[in-house]
Design an enzyme around this catalytic site. Structure first.
Site, PDB file in Angstrom:
ATOM      1  N   GLY A 114       0.986  -1.378   0.151  1.00  9.95           N
ATOM      2  CA  GLY A 114      -0.112   0.007  -0.031  1.00  9.95           C
ATOM      3  C   GLY A 114       0.844   1.297   0.038  1.00  9.95           C
ATOM      4  CB  THR A 115       3.905   2.179   1.954  1.00 10.60           C
ATOM      5  OG1 THR A 115       3.329   2.036   3.039  1.00 10.60           O
ATOM      6  CG2 THR A 115       4.687   3.513   1.980  1.00 10.60           C
ATOM      7  CG  ASN A 201      -5.786   4.222   8.401  1.00  2.00           C
ATOM      8  OD1 ASN A 201      -6.010   5.431   7.949  1.00  2.00           O
ATOM      9  ND2 ASN A 201      -4.778   4.116   9.211  1.00  2.00           N
ATOM     10  CG  HIS A 251      -0.402  -6.165   4.911  1.00  3.31           C
ATOM     11  ND1 HIS A 251      -0.560  -6.030   6.292  1.00  3.31           N
ATOM     12  CD2 HIS A 251      -0.307  -5.100   4.397  1.00  3.31           C
ATOM     13  CE1 HIS A 251      -0.193  -4.843   6.104  1.00  3.31           C
ATOM     14  NE2 HIS A 251      -0.142  -4.252   5.337  1.00  3.31           N
ATOM     15  CB  THR A 286      11.494  -9.140 -11.325  1.00  6.60           C
ATOM     16  OG1 THR A 286      12.841  -9.073 -12.071  1.00  6.60           O
ATOM     17  CG2 THR A 286      11.083 -10.483 -11.509  1.00  6.60           C
ATOM     18  CB  CYS A 380       4.053   4.441  18.259  1.00  4.51           C
ATOM     19  SG  CYS A 380       5.328   4.610  19.644  1.00  4.51           S
TER      20      CYS A 380
HETATM   21  C1  LIG Z   1      -5.211   3.266   4.755  1.00  9.23           C
HETATM   22  C2  LIG Z   1      -3.888   2.830   4.668  1.00  9.23           C
HETATM   23  N1  LIG Z   1      -3.186   3.159   3.583  1.00  9.23           N
HETATM   24  C3  LIG Z   1      -2.038   2.801   3.200  1.00  9.23           C
HETATM   25  C4  LIG Z   1      -1.309   1.957   4.050  1.00  9.23           C
HETATM   26  C5  LIG Z   1      -0.207   1.287   3.852  1.00  9.23           C
HETATM   27  O1  LIG Z   1      -0.158  -0.157   3.306  1.00  9.23           O
HETATM   28  P1  LIG Z   1       1.269  -0.986   3.491  1.00  9.23           P
HETATM   29  O2  LIG Z   1       1.129  -1.477   5.002  1.00  9.23           O
HETATM   30  O3  LIG Z   1       0.600  -2.315   2.639  1.00  9.23           O
HETATM   31  O4  LIG Z   1       2.203  -0.483   3.287  1.00  9.23           O
HETATM   32  C6  LIG Z   1      -2.098   1.288   5.306  1.00  9.23           C
HETATM   33  C7  LIG Z   1      -1.462   0.381   6.322  1.00  9.23           C
HETATM   34  O5  LIG Z   1      -1.765   0.711   7.491  1.00  9.23           O
HETATM   35  C8  LIG Z   1      -3.600   1.791   5.497  1.00  9.23           C
HETATM   36  O6  LIG Z   1      -4.203   1.486   6.626  1.00  9.23           O
END
Ligand SMILES: Cc1ncc(COP(=O)(O)O)c(C=O)c1O
Length: 438
Positions: A114-115, A201, A251, A286, A380
């Protein structure tokens, strides 16, 4: 934005967990440091896991698919037989993930989580739009995940972006009127992009995605939607959402950590962050065949063929979540549910409370010692506990925000886990309250 309230915290000397205040039950070592002596072994002890928004466990079925795919030899970019077999496996998985997200397989870019997706979505879109003549303004909702906040601030600090933070209301909503006013104030030509969360989140607020993206699109502004916390909770349909780019992560629905996707609409361009072999539109590197297979397997469990989270799962999660909310309210009438009321505006697997007079991280510690894993839902960083920027953006004073606890459930959550939490909570609250907010 983001205003971070810092509180002093010491850390457990053995595991680096932050211990914000003196908790009855933690032991003090001779050197004055404290350790979580009451913690149980998370592997051998029966525990309750109510932190699925942090990461959700991989089922045996997904793990088996992952393991099998890990044994497929071959780089999907190679032209020989091994490569072709890997490529077929990859493309089958891509097609399945894409179908579940309501996009074409050519629009699905696999990433390392996600990041990365959020960074590519925001930075890539910003650079491409600037090259095409758009202005430097990025509209960002308050209370976003740190991936968005830090990416946007980096663009401001190094790339000349001008950030306009869009206020959210007391329940975490970004309202259409707020967006309309911000676009009018900035001037549509000045705006490179809009970015907001589909589901918050921390407090579980579901945004009116199609309406917000529609307002932006009418002004010629593309939207990046962070759907990481939405996947598996609400129907995520890219084509219907009106988003230009959308981020997801495996995940959070029981897929592997380090696997995600950016959905990039056919008519949208992002400039790459990673340069190399251009294996995918906008992303080099890759491709992770096994990761894609496991993501597809997790998607099969979490999302039905109609792109809706499996109905039976949603009903079961909602029932357990509502039992949890009712239980907490009867244990502590002073506890306040944050975010929208349970219903269509709230993710079914989310309950978030603040407990007056308590430190959230004290409660996390005490519940952990009783075999229950929950989260404060805030960052944190470097051993310093922070009150949640989401709660602060929703207008909570620092002291109220300090007592936050997030409970997140999945379709695999069992009634016994809620019972375990509710049995442990009265003592945890009493002890955290006696320790206070110091
Ligand atoms: C809303 C949201 N965006 C992005 C992320 C980042 O995802 P990843 O943990 O796969 O890098 C998270 C992870 O906690 C999230 O909750």
């Amino acid at each position: 934005m983001p205003r971070r309230g810092r509180r002093s915290a010491s850390a457990c000397s053995s595991c680096s967990r932050s211990l914000a205040s003196p908790i009855p039950g933690s032991s003090r070592l001779a050197d004055g440091s404290r350790t979580c002596s009451t913690r149980r072994d998370p592997v051998t002890e029966p525990r309750a896991y109510l932190d699925h928004a942090a990461t959700s466990p991989m089922s045996a079925e997904v793990a088996a698919a992952y393991l099998e795919a890990l044994q497929v030899v071959g780089n999907p970019a190679s032209t020989h037989g091994h490569g072709q077999r890997a490529s077929e496996t990859l493309e089958e998985a891509r097609a399945e993930i894409a179908a579940a997200l309501g996009c074409d397989h050519a629009e699905l870019i696999l990433t390392a989580g996600g990041t990365e997706s959020v960074n590519l979505g925001i930075k890539g879109l910003y650079w491409a739009r600037r090259r095409a003549g758009a202005g430097p303004v990025i509209l960002v909702a308050e209370g976003e995940h740190h991936a968005t906040v830090e990416a946007a601030e980096w663009l401001r600090d190094t790339q000349g972006a001008r950030l306009v933070w869009l206020p959210i209301d007391g329940a975490g909503r970004l309202t259409p009127d707020t967006l309309r006013s911000a676009i009018a104030a900035a001037g549509p030509d000045q705006v490179a992009l809009l970015s907001f969360l589909w589901v918050n989140n921390e407090v579980g607020t579901i945004q009116p995605v199609a309406e917000l993206c529609g307002i932006a699109a009418d002004a010629g502004i593309p939207s990046h939607v962070d759907a990481v916390a939405a996947l598996g909770q609400v129907p995520v349909d890219f084509a219907r959402s009106g988003a230009a780019v959308l981020s997801v992560s495996a995940h959070k629905i029981g897929g592997p950590v380090g696997v995600g996707a950016l959905v990039l609409g056919r008519r949208t361009t992002v400039d790459p962050i990673l340069h190399g072999g251009t294996q995918q539109r906008g992303r080099s590197g890759t491709q992770d065949v096994a990761g894609a297979v496991a993501f597809a397997a997790a998607m099969r469990r979490a999302v039905g063929s109609d792109r809706h989270p499996t109905t039976a799962h949603t009903a079961a999660v909602t029932t357990l979540r509502d039992t949890l909310i009712a239980g907490i309210r009867s244990i502590d009438p002073e506890a306040v549910l944050r975010g929208p009321a349970p219903g269509p505006e709230r993710a079914p697997g989310n309950a978030h409370f603040t407990f007056p007079g308590c430190q959230g991280d004290s409660l996390v510690f005490l519940l952990d010692a009783a075999g229950v894993s929950v989260s404060v839902g805030s960052a944190c960083q470097a051993g310093v506990a922070e009150t949640s920027h989401v709660l602060r953006a929703m207008g909570l004073p620092e002291d109220d925000a300090a007592g936050a606890l997030r409970f997140t459930l999945s379709a695999d959550t069992r009634a016994e886990e809620i019972e375990r939490l509710l049995a442990a909570l009265p003592d945890a609250i009493a002890r955290a309250r006696s320790a206070g907010l110091a």
